[in-house]
Structure formats: structure tokens, C-alpha cells
Design a protein around this motif. Structure first.
Motif, PDB file in Angstrom:
ATOM      1  N   ALA A   8       0.816  -1.222   0.000  1.00 44.01           N
ATOM      2  CA  ALA A   8       0.000   0.000   0.000  1.00 44.01           C
ATOM      3  C   ALA A   8       0.850   1.272   0.000  1.00 44.01           C
ATOM      4  O   ALA A   8       0.341   2.363  -0.253  1.00 44.01           O
ATOM      5  CB  ALA A   8      -0.913   0.013   1.226  1.00 44.01           C
ATOM      6  N   CYS A   9       2.138   1.126   0.238  1.00 41.96           N
ATOM      7  CA  CYS A   9       3.014   2.315   0.314  1.00 41.96           C
ATOM      8  C   CYS A   9       3.188   2.944  -1.065  1.00 41.96           C
ATOM      9  O   CYS A   9       3.493   2.259  -2.029  1.00 41.96           O
ATOM     10  CB  CYS A   9       4.370   1.916   0.879  1.00 41.96           C
ATOM     11  N   TYR A  10       2.964   4.275  -1.157  1.00 45.57           N
ATOM     12  CA  TYR A  10       3.192   4.955  -2.435  1.00 45.57           C
ATOM     13  C   TYR A  10       4.311   6.000  -2.328  1.00 45.57           C
ATOM     14  O   TYR A  10       4.338   6.963  -3.078  1.00 45.57           O
ATOM     15  CB  TYR A  10       1.909   5.536  -3.025  1.00 45.57           C
ATOM     16  N   GLN A  11       5.204   5.809  -1.378  1.00 43.35           N
ATOM     17  CA  GLN A  11       6.425   6.605  -1.279  1.00 43.35           C
ATOM     18  C   GLN A  11       6.194   8.108  -1.081  1.00 43.35           C
ATOM     19  O   GLN A  11       6.864   8.928  -1.708  1.00 43.35           O
ATOM     20  CB  GLN A  11       7.315   6.349  -2.503  1.00 43.35           C
ATOM     21  N   CYS A  12       5.279   8.453  -0.205  1.00 33.90           N
ATOM     22  CA  CYS A  12       5.033   9.880   0.053  1.00 33.90           C
ATOM     23  C   CYS A  12       6.088  10.480   0.989  1.00 33.90           C
ATOM     24  O   CYS A  12       6.179  11.698   1.129  1.00 33.90           O
ATOM     25  CB  CYS A  12       3.644  10.074   0.644  1.00 33.90           C
ATOM     26  N   GLU A  13       6.814   9.619   1.696  1.00 32.15           N
ATOM     27  CA  GLU A  13       7.905  10.020   2.598  1.00 32.15           C
ATOM     28  C   GLU A  13       7.458  10.630   3.925  1.00 32.15           C
ATOM     29  O   GLU A  13       8.273  11.178   4.668  1.00 32.15           O
ATOM     30  CB  GLU A  13       8.880  11.002   1.918  1.00 32.15           C
ATOM     31  N   ARG A  14       6.182  10.584   4.214  1.00 29.65           N
ATOM     32  CA  ARG A  14       5.731  11.166   5.483  1.00 29.65           C
ATOM     33  C   ARG A  14       6.366  10.439   6.672  1.00 29.65           C
ATOM     34  O   ARG A  14       6.685  11.040   7.689  1.00 29.65           O
ATOM     35  CB  ARG A  14       4.204  11.100   5.586  1.00 29.65           C
ATOM     36  N   CYS A  15       6.566   9.140   6.538  1.00 30.80           N
ATOM     37  CA  CYS A  15       7.185   8.368   7.630  1.00 30.80           C
ATOM     38  C   CYS A  15       8.590   8.891   7.927  1.00 30.80           C
ATOM     39  O   CYS A  15       8.964   9.094   9.086  1.00 30.80           O
ATOM     40  CB  CYS A  15       7.213   6.888   7.287  1.00 30.80           C
ATOM     41  N   THR A  16       9.349   9.122   6.876  1.00 28.76           N
ATOM     42  CA  THR A  16      10.724   9.611   7.059  1.00 28.76           C
ATOM     43  C   THR A  16      10.721  11.007   7.660  1.00 28.76           C
ATOM     44  O   THR A  16      11.514  11.311   8.555  1.00 28.76           O
ATOM     45  CB  THR A  16      11.458   9.591   5.704  1.00 28.76           C
TER      46      THR A  16
ATOM     47  N   PRO B 237      13.264   5.430   6.475  1.00 26.69           N
ATOM     48  CA  PRO B 237      12.085   4.562   6.642  1.00 26.69           C
ATOM     49  C   PRO B 237      11.291   4.320   5.354  1.00 26.69           C
ATOM     50  O   PRO B 237      10.926   3.168   5.060  1.00 26.69           O
ATOM     51  CB  PRO B 237      11.257   5.313   7.689  1.00 26.69           C
ATOM     52  N   HIS B 238      11.036   5.364   4.553  1.00 21.13           N
ATOM     53  CA  HIS B 238      10.253   5.141   3.323  1.00 21.13           C
ATOM     54  C   HIS B 238      11.046   4.279   2.337  1.00 21.13           C
ATOM     55  O   HIS B 238      10.484   3.472   1.597  1.00 21.13           O
ATOM     56  CB  HIS B 238       9.860   6.472   2.666  1.00 21.13           C
ATOM     57  N   GLN B 239      12.377   4.432   2.366  1.00 24.58           N
ATOM     58  CA  GLN B 239      13.215   3.605   1.490  1.00 24.58           C
ATOM     59  C   GLN B 239      13.196   2.147   1.957  1.00 24.58           C
ATOM     60  O   GLN B 239      13.183   1.228   1.129  1.00 24.58           O
ATOM     61  CB  GLN B 239      14.652   4.130   1.496  1.00 24.58           C
ATOM     62  N   ALA B 240      13.187   1.956   3.284  1.00 18.20           N
ATOM     63  CA  ALA B 240      13.149   0.583   3.812  1.00 18.20           C
ATOM     64  C   ALA B 240      11.900  -0.141   3.310  1.00 18.20           C
ATOM     65  O   ALA B 240      11.957  -1.312   2.926  1.00 18.20           O
ATOM     66  CB  ALA B 240      13.186   0.615   5.341  1.00 18.20           C
ATOM     67  N   ILE B 241      10.796   0.595   3.297  1.00 17.58           N
ATOM     68  CA  ILE B 241       9.549  -0.015   2.816  1.00 17.58           C
ATOM     69  C   ILE B 241       9.664  -0.354   1.324  1.00 17.58           C
ATOM     70  O   ILE B 241       9.251  -1.419   0.872  1.00 17.58           O
ATOM     71  CB  ILE B 241       8.352   0.941   3.068  1.00 17.58           C
ATOM     72  N   ARG B 242      10.296   0.550   0.575  1.00 19.18           N
ATOM     73  CA  ARG B 242      10.493   0.291  -0.857  1.00 19.18           C
ATOM     74  C   ARG B 242      11.427  -0.916  -1.075  1.00 19.18           C
ATOM     75  O   ARG B 242      11.205  -1.734  -1.967  1.00 19.18           O
ATOM     76  CB  ARG B 242      11.086   1.555  -1.518  1.00 19.18           C
TER      77      ARG B 242
ATOM     78  N   TYR C 118       2.008   8.590  11.241  1.00 21.39           N
ATOM     79  CA  TYR C 118       1.848   9.588  10.181  1.00 21.39           C
ATOM     80  C   TYR C 118       1.589   8.986   8.800  1.00 21.39           C
ATOM     81  O   TYR C 118       1.342   9.717   7.847  1.00 21.39           O
ATOM     82  CB  TYR C 118       3.084  10.497  10.129  1.00 21.39           C
ATOM     83  N   CYS C 119       1.644   7.681   8.673  1.00 24.40           N
ATOM     84  CA  CYS C 119       1.438   7.078   7.343  1.00 24.40           C
ATOM     85  C   CYS C 119      -0.033   7.207   6.927  1.00 24.40           C
ATOM     86  O   CYS C 119      -0.922   6.741   7.634  1.00 24.40           O
ATOM     87  CB  CYS C 119       1.858   5.613   7.357  1.00 24.40           C
ATOM     88  N   PRO C 120      -0.295   7.792   5.773  1.00 24.17           N
ATOM     89  CA  PRO C 120      -1.692   7.935   5.329  1.00 24.17           C
ATOM     90  C   PRO C 120      -2.315   6.609   4.896  1.00 24.17           C
ATOM     91  O   PRO C 120      -3.535   6.503   4.768  1.00 24.17           O
ATOM     92  CB  PRO C 120      -1.588   8.895   4.139  1.00 24.17           C
ATOM     93  N   ASN C 121      -1.472   5.596   4.681  1.00 19.58           N
ATOM     94  CA  ASN C 121      -1.986   4.304   4.208  1.00 19.58           C
ATOM     95  C   ASN C 121      -1.934   3.212   5.274  1.00 19.58           C
ATOM     96  O   ASN C 121      -2.068   2.029   4.954  1.00 19.58           O
ATOM     97  CB  ASN C 121      -1.179   3.848   2.978  1.00 19.58           C
ATOM     98  N   GLU C 122      -1.720   3.638   6.494  1.00 15.75           N
ATOM     99  CA  GLU C 122      -1.679   2.707   7.634  1.00 15.75           C
ATOM    100  C   GLU C 122      -0.644   1.583   7.453  1.00 15.75           C
ATOM    101  O   GLU C 122      -0.883   0.431   7.817  1.00 15.75           O
ATOM    102  CB  GLU C 122      -3.067   2.116   7.907  1.00 15.75           C
ATOM    103  N   VAL C 123       0.467   1.942   6.828  1.00 13.51           N
ATOM    104  CA  VAL C 123       1.572   0.974   6.731  1.00 13.51           C
ATOM    105  C   VAL C 123       2.318   1.019   8.070  1.00 13.51           C
ATOM    106  O   VAL C 123       2.798   2.087   8.469  1.00 13.51           O
ATOM    107  CB  VAL C 123       2.535   1.325   5.571  1.00 13.51           C
ATOM    108  N   ASP C 124       2.374  -0.099   8.752  1.00 16.84           N
ATOM    109  CA  ASP C 124       3.037  -0.136  10.063  1.00 16.84           C
ATOM    110  C   ASP C 124       4.553  -0.280   9.857  1.00 16.84           C
ATOM    111  O   ASP C 124       5.114  -1.373   9.935  1.00 16.84           O
ATOM    112  CB  ASP C 124       2.472  -1.294  10.895  1.00 16.84           C
ATOM    113  N   VAL C 125       5.181   0.859   9.619  1.00 17.81           N
ATOM    114  CA  VAL C 125       6.626   0.871   9.329  1.00 17.81           C
ATOM    115  C   VAL C 125       7.413   0.330  10.531  1.00 17.81           C
ATOM    116  O   VAL C 125       8.374  -0.436  10.372  1.00 17.81           O
ATOM    117  CB  VAL C 125       7.094   2.305   8.980  1.00 17.81           C
ATOM    118  N   THR C 126       6.981   0.694  11.721  1.00 21.19           N
ATOM    119  CA  THR C 126       7.684   0.252  12.940  1.00 21.19           C
ATOM    120  C   THR C 126       7.714  -1.274  13.022  1.00 21.19           C
ATOM    121  O   THR C 126       8.749  -1.874  13.328  1.00 21.19           O
ATOM    122  CB  THR C 126       6.975   0.798  14.202  1.00 21.19           C
TER     123      THR C 126
HETATM  124  S1  SF4 Z   1       5.070   3.955   4.476  1.00 20.39           S
HETATM  125 FE1  SF4 Z   1       3.335   5.364   4.453  1.00 20.39          FE
HETATM  126  S2  SF4 Z   1       4.205   7.337   5.050  1.00 20.39           S
HETATM  127 FE2  SF4 Z   1       5.921   6.016   4.440  1.00 20.39          FE
HETATM  128  S3  SF4 Z   1       6.256   6.474   2.287  1.00 20.39           S
HETATM  129 FE3  SF4 Z   1       4.877   4.723   2.388  1.00 20.39          FE
HETATM  130  S4  SF4 Z   1       2.810   5.583   2.280  1.00 20.39           S
HETATM  131 FE4  SF4 Z   1       4.196   7.258   2.801  1.00 20.39          FE
END
Ligand code: SF4
Ligand code: SF4
Length: 211
Positions: free
Chosen positions: A44-52, A65-70, A98-106
């Protein structure tokens, strides 16, 4: 946004030939595995970078963080397990919040850290990796973490004492410990938790992980 990892063609070029050969077409396999084991919808991540942008320590991380998800989406497991990011993370959950897509980066970073701890990969942040391992060892022996025992066990690990002396922080640690002891904030003994059996069971399940 860093195109190098957002654009799949560029991403393929960025990946070293040797590593790419090792991973081959397992990108989807790693993504599916991570999603299955964590329940996090990484796709669901679209790389908006809000997490970072929300992360208080992102500037210390080699993979943001956003790169880790990528990287997870692309199956770049080795890069992730060798990164400083997984050891620098404070598990503060700001990224997740802060993720708008509820991706649990943590959760993803925590999972990667556990994978690295159980793999043969040499951690980039060795002292943090040793601390993480020591924390788990102390936890599984009493079901609680007694800070005094934890620091004792940590300093007993090979090279840690030498490293703290080299960094000039041994005296600082000792003084802090004495102050905490004097103020009653550091307990020498802590009774075992009644949930010790359950904790041991959960711990042995995670050790059964195949990396
Ligand atoms: S994990 Fe969420 S906040 Fe981070 S880049 Fe992806 S969509 Fe954006
Ligand atoms: S949980 Fe880790 S990655 Fe997320 S904001 Fe906190 S320190 Fe950064």
C-alpha cells in the motif's frame, strides 16, 4: 523522493549485479513473506515520505524509513539486514502514526531487526545489535528486564567493555549507574515474572524463524 528506489528500472540498475543474482526473482517472495509474517500491507506504500519526515532519527539512518519499505517491496533483503536503520530505530511509532496508508513501518523494522539478529549477517551497528540480543536474553531468564542485570550482562559480552572504554563513555555509564542506585531508580534484584513460561514460549517461537 529518491527516484533511485521509487522507479523499478532505476532500482534494478542500482542493485549490484552480484546481489541481484543472489536474490533473483525472489523479490515477491520476500515481500509476501514480510506481509504474511507481520500482517502489514507493504504494497500500500506509495512513497510519500511522510514516515521519514516524522522520524526523529532518520538523518542517522543509511536507509530512510520510506526507502526501507520500498526495499521490502523490491525484495532487497540483504541491504536491509545489513543496514544501520534496523538498529537505529527507536520503535517510537511516529512513522506508523503519520502514514496515510496505515503501513506499520515500525512493525516492519522490528521484524527486520529480529531477522538480522537470527541471521549470520554481521550487523552494521554491532554494539546496538549486542545490546538487543542481551536484552532478549535477560528477558527470557526472568520475564522482566532488570537494568542492573542487563548492563552487567551487556558489559560481559566480548569487546563491549573495550569499546566503551575506547569511546570514553565507561566513566559516564558508571556515574549514571551510581546516581540511579543512590536515588533508588536502579534495582539490584527483580523477582521473576509470573508470565515467564509464556514469555519463554513466545521467545522460542521467534527463534524458530528461518532466515
Ligand atoms: S510507508 Fe506510508 S508514510 Fe511512508 S512512504 Fe509509504 S505511504 Fe508514505
Ligand atoms: S519507529 Fe523507528 S523508523 Fe519509525 S519514526 Fe520511530 S525511530 Fe523512526
Amino acid at each position: 523522493m529518491q527516484n533511485i528506489i521509487s522507479d523499478p528500472d532505476q532500482a534494478r540498475k542500482h542493485d549490484s549485479g552480484k546481489e541481484r543474482k543472489l536474490i533473483g526473482d525472489r523479490g515477491d517472495y520476500f515481500l509476501n513473506r514480510m506481509q504474511g509474517e507481520t500482517g502489514v500491507n507493504v504494497s500500500a506504500c506509495y512513497q510519500c515520505e511522510r514516515c521519514t519526515n516524522a522520524c526523529p532519527v532518520s538523518h542517522f539512518m543509511d536507509i530512510k524509513p520510506h526507502q526501507a519499505i520500498r526495499y521490502v517491496q523490491l525484495g532487497w533483503r540483504e541491504d536491509l539486514l545489513k543496514s544501520s536503520t534496523i538498529w537505529m530505530c527507536l520503535s517510537c511509532e511516529m512513522c506508523t502514526t503519520y502514514c496515510p496508508n496505515e503501513v506499520d513501518v515500525t512493525e516492519i523494522i522490528n521484524h527486520l531487526r529480529n531477522m538480522a539478529a537470527h541471521s549470520s549477517i554481521t550487523p552494521k551497528e554491532k554494539s546496538l545489535a549486542v545490546f538487543h540480543q542481551t536484552f532478549l536474553e535477560v528477558l527470557q531468564t526472568s520475564g522482566r528486564v532488570n537494568e542492573f542485570r542487563l548492563m552487567n550482562a551487556y558489559y560481559s559480552k566480548p569487546d563491549i567493555l573495550k569499546e566503551r572504554v575506547k569511546q570514553g563513555i565507561l566513566i559516564e555509564d558508571l556515574l549514571l549507574g551510581m546516581t540511579l542506585l543512590r536515588k533508588g531508580r536502579l534495582k539490584l534484584f527483580t523477582p521473576k515474572s509470573r508470565a515467564i513460561k509464556e514469555i519463554k514460549r513466545v521467545y522460542s517461537q521467534t527463534r524458530g524463524e528461518i532466515v
